[in-house]
Scaffold this active site. Structure first.
Site, PDB file in Angstrom:
ATOM      1  CG  ASN A  58       0.524   3.644   4.168  1.00  0.00           C
ATOM      2  OD1 ASN A  58       0.387   3.656   5.395  1.00  0.00           O
ATOM      3  ND2 ASN A  58       1.495   2.976   3.570  1.00  0.00           N
TER       4      ASN A  58
ATOM      5  CG  ASP B  42       4.066   0.131   1.573  1.00  0.00           C
ATOM      6  OD1 ASP B  42       3.912   1.137   2.288  1.00  0.00           O
ATOM      7  OD2 ASP B  42       3.476  -0.951   1.767  1.00  0.00           O
TER       8      ASP B  42
ATOM      9  CG  PHE C  62      -1.561   2.115   9.556  1.00  0.00           C
ATOM     10  CD1 PHE C  62      -2.595   3.024   9.750  1.00  0.00           C
ATOM     11  CD2 PHE C  62      -1.351   1.625   8.272  1.00  0.00           C
ATOM     12  CE1 PHE C  62      -3.393   3.433   8.692  1.00  0.00           C
ATOM     13  CE2 PHE C  62      -2.144   2.024   7.211  1.00  0.00           C
ATOM     14  CZ  PHE C  62      -3.170   2.935   7.417  1.00  0.00           C
ATOM     15  CG  ASN C  63       0.307  -2.371   7.653  1.00  0.00           C
ATOM     16  OD1 ASN C  63      -0.186  -1.394   7.093  1.00  0.00           O
ATOM     17  ND2 ASN C  63       1.568  -2.748   7.467  1.00  0.00           N
TER      18      ASN C  63
ATOM     19  CG  ASP D 222      -0.235   0.120   2.544  1.00  0.00           C
ATOM     20  OD1 ASP D 222       0.961  -0.278   2.629  1.00  0.00           O
ATOM     21  OD2 ASP D 222      -0.837   0.639   3.508  1.00  0.00           O
TER      22      ASP D 222
ATOM     23  CB  THR E 121       4.566  -4.076   2.882  1.00  0.00           C
ATOM     24  OG1 THR E 121       4.116  -3.613   1.597  1.00  0.00           O
ATOM     25  CG2 THR E 121       5.710  -5.052   2.708  1.00  0.00           C
TER      26      THR E 121
ATOM     27  CG  HIS F  28       7.460   0.601   9.791  1.00  0.00           C
ATOM     28  ND1 HIS F  28       7.635   0.482  11.147  1.00  0.00           N
ATOM     29  CD2 HIS F  28       7.050   1.878   9.587  1.00  0.00           C
ATOM     30  CE1 HIS F  28       7.340   1.634  11.732  1.00  0.00           C
ATOM     31  NE2 HIS F  28       6.984   2.496  10.816  1.00  0.00           N
ATOM     32  CG  ASP F  29       5.981  -1.531   4.677  1.00  0.00           C
ATOM     33  OD1 ASP F  29       5.542  -2.031   5.731  1.00  0.00           O
ATOM     34  OD2 ASP F  29       5.358  -0.677   4.024  1.00  0.00           O
TER      35      ASP F  29
HETATM   36  C1  BDR Z   1       3.050   0.315   8.527  1.00  0.00           C
HETATM   37  O1  BDR Z   1       2.021   1.275   8.317  1.00  0.00           O
HETATM   38  C2  BDR Z   1       2.263   2.008   7.138  1.00  0.00           C
HETATM   39  O2  BDR Z   1       2.113   3.370   7.364  1.00  0.00           O
HETATM   40  C3  BDR Z   1       3.646   1.637   6.679  1.00  0.00           C
HETATM   41  O3  BDR Z   1       3.698   1.618   5.266  1.00  0.00           O
HETATM   42  C4  BDR Z   1       3.888   0.295   7.275  1.00  0.00           C
HETATM   43  O4  BDR Z   1       3.413  -0.730   6.426  1.00  0.00           O
HETATM   44  C5  BDR Z   1       3.806   0.673   9.778  1.00  0.00           C
HETATM   45  O5  BDR Z   1       2.955   0.666  10.882  1.00  0.00           O
HETATM   46 CA    CA Z   2       2.880  -0.324   4.117  1.00  0.00          CA
END
Ligand code: BDR
Ligand code: CA
Length: 311
Positions: free
Chosen positions: A40, A16, A166-167, A11, A125, A240-241
């Site tokens: 996102n 990503d 978040f994810n 996303d 991701t 993160h991703d």
């Molecule tokens: C995740 O949330 C998104 O904002 C980032 O792309 C990542 O996948 C981090 O919490």
């Molecule tokens: Ca992401």
């Protein structure tokens, strides 16, 4: 060298994009398809941004297909506060040369899996909606899926609510479905991704590569670090991703444990929180691998080496 056939489900989103670059540039990974999900930012933007990511890297031969516009049961929550209104705040975005595949993400996933002589790995991701739909609708394909590696959750607290990453927050029902499916599953959460920091030294290494991808990444990283500083007080933004990709691309850099993993789908204040039974307190069978350690230098080496191979 033997390679791992992979679908990247994403996303984009700043991190990503780098996850896509790591997958595309790493010699162990053979990216067979890219699928997008609303996360996102809404789906049309994440899809456009995936096309931008491949265009910047000079990759024109990997199909990209759009998937779920929102979670299984909830309204989509987005994260413009980190990624900007278009999902890729910072750089000027080129017009993508990479066209969008006419198939849905689901159909592309099915086609890639069925066409492969080896089981396909899926690296997700974003919110894990597309993978959940695939496993729900085509359980017959399970034996042809090598594993699912997902960036999301945490062994600790959250970043979108006090307890939810978040994810996981966006589509906890999808995560629950994937966990129930029995597919081999690895969660790469904030507890490790918060070690993948875009320090000044890391940013300089990436910029020093000097190719098109590296130049594009400069403004991208600056924007991401700025929003992470504003929101979390983390000026070296956590990327993160790509850590989820590293589980396949550079497995020696990510330490995992086999544990019981569940996700809260009901909590008033805790929806999307991941429950990781690190100490076996629940006396339940492990159902997932969970990342608990990162070789930070090894991880960045893999990212830099991958970007070097791109345009
Ligand atoms: C995740 O949330 C998104 O904002 C980032 O792309 C990542 O996948 C981090 O919490
Ligand atoms: Ca992401």
């Amino acid at each position: 060298m033997s390679t791992i056939p992979v679908i990247v489900d994403c996303d984009p989103g700043h991190d990503d994009v780098v996850a896509l670059w790591l997958a595309l540039g790493n010699p162990t990974i053979d990216v067979r398809g890219v699928t997008t999900v609303g996360g996102n930012v809404p789906l049309p933007l994440t899809t456009m941004n995936a096309r931008v990511a491949l265009t910047v890297a000079g990759v024109n031969d990997v199909p990209i297909a759009a998937g779920a516009s929102g979670p299984l049961e909830r309204e989509l929550e987005t994260a413009e506060w980190i990624h900007g209104e278009n999902g890729l705040g910072g750089p000027e975005l080129p017009t993508p040369t990479m066209t969008l595949d006419e198939r849905s993400a689901q159909q592309l996933m099915v086609d890639v899996i069925e066409a492969s002589t080896e089981p396909i790995a899926i690296v997700a991701t974003g919110p894990i909606t597309n993978v959940a739909i695939l496993l729900r609708d085509r359980p017959d394909l399970m034996s042809r899926i090598r594993e699912v590696v997902w960036m999301g959750g945490s062994t600790e607290r959250g970043n979108a609510t006090p307890y939810a990453e978040f994810n996981a927050l966006v589509d906890p029902e999808a995560l629950a479905l994937v966990l129930e499916s029995g597919v081999k599953f690895t969660m790469v959460g904030l507890n490790v991704t918060h070690q993948a920091l875009l320090t000044a030294e890391v940013r300089e290494r990436i910029i020093a590569i000097g190719n098109n991808t590296s130049r594009f990444s400069d403004d991208l990283m600056r924007f991401f670090c700025d929003t992470n500083e504003t929101v979390y007080g983390m000026p070296d933004g956590p990327l993160h991703d790509p850590v989820a990709v590293a589980v396949l691309a550079a497995p020696e850099t990510v330490e995992v444990v086999h544990v019981r993993l569940d996700v809260e789908t009901k909590g008033t204040h805790t929806a999307g929180a991941t429950s990781v039974d690190l100490h076996g307190l629940l006396d339940r069978e492990p159902n997932a691998y969970v990342a608990v350690g990162l070789d930070v230098d090894g991880f960045w080496n893999a990212v830099v080496d991958a970007i070097k191979t791109l345009d």
